[in-house]
Design a protein around this motif. Structure first.
Motif, PDB file in Angstrom:
ATOM      1  N   HIS A   5       8.838   0.743  -0.199  1.00 29.34           N
ATOM      2  CA  HIS A   5       9.859   0.575   0.823  1.00 29.34           C
ATOM      3  C   HIS A   5       9.751   1.805   1.709  1.00 29.34           C
ATOM      4  O   HIS A   5       9.855   2.933   1.228  1.00 29.34           O
ATOM      5  CB  HIS A   5      11.262   0.459   0.228  1.00 29.34           C
ATOM      6  N   ASP A  38       9.045  -3.136   4.184  1.00 25.62           N
ATOM      7  CA  ASP A  38       8.376  -3.139   2.883  1.00 25.62           C
ATOM      8  C   ASP A  38       6.884  -3.359   3.075  1.00 25.62           C
ATOM      9  O   ASP A  38       6.467  -4.141   3.932  1.00 25.62           O
ATOM     10  CB  ASP A  38       8.924  -4.250   1.988  1.00 25.62           C
ATOM     11  N   LEU A  40       4.031  -4.576   0.589  1.00 28.79           N
ATOM     12  CA  LEU A  40       3.745  -5.116  -0.730  1.00 28.79           C
ATOM     13  C   LEU A  40       2.251  -5.047  -1.013  1.00 28.79           C
ATOM     14  O   LEU A  40       1.425  -5.250  -0.124  1.00 28.79           O
ATOM     15  CB  LEU A  40       4.230  -6.563  -0.820  1.00 28.79           C
TER      16      LEU A  40
END
Length: 89
Positions: A5, A38, A40
């Motif tokens: 994050h 974010d 990922l």
């Protein structure tokens, strides 16, 4: 999936500014238009990784700032030489 994050803090006016995220010199997110996002990664994300951020004016992605290195980490287990003994009692 795992991930990061990322939050960018600034007092500057970011109107018309976009960001790009690099992971080990690879541009992985080219058009970020928020300061809170974010990133990922796959479950097998291993090895040395360096995350860097750049910024540019909307409509001029070819004129990019210098990279800002904000994270480096090693996601690889060390190679250990272990001798394990079990004792029955």
């Amino acid at each position: 999936m795992k991930g990061f994050h990322i939050q960018i803090d600034t007092a500057d006016d970011l109107t018309g500014i976009k960001f790009a995220l690099y992971d080990n010199d690879e541009r992985v997110m080219p058009q970020i238009d928020t300061v809170n996002f974010d990133y990922l990664v796959d479950a097998d994300y291993s090895g040395e990784h360096t995350l860097e951020l750049t910024y540019y004016r909307e409509g001029l992605p070819e004129v990019e700032s210098d990279r800002i290195n904000f994270y480096s980490g090693n996601f690889t287990l060390p190679t250990l030489t272990l001798e394990v003994t079990a004792t029955v009692y």
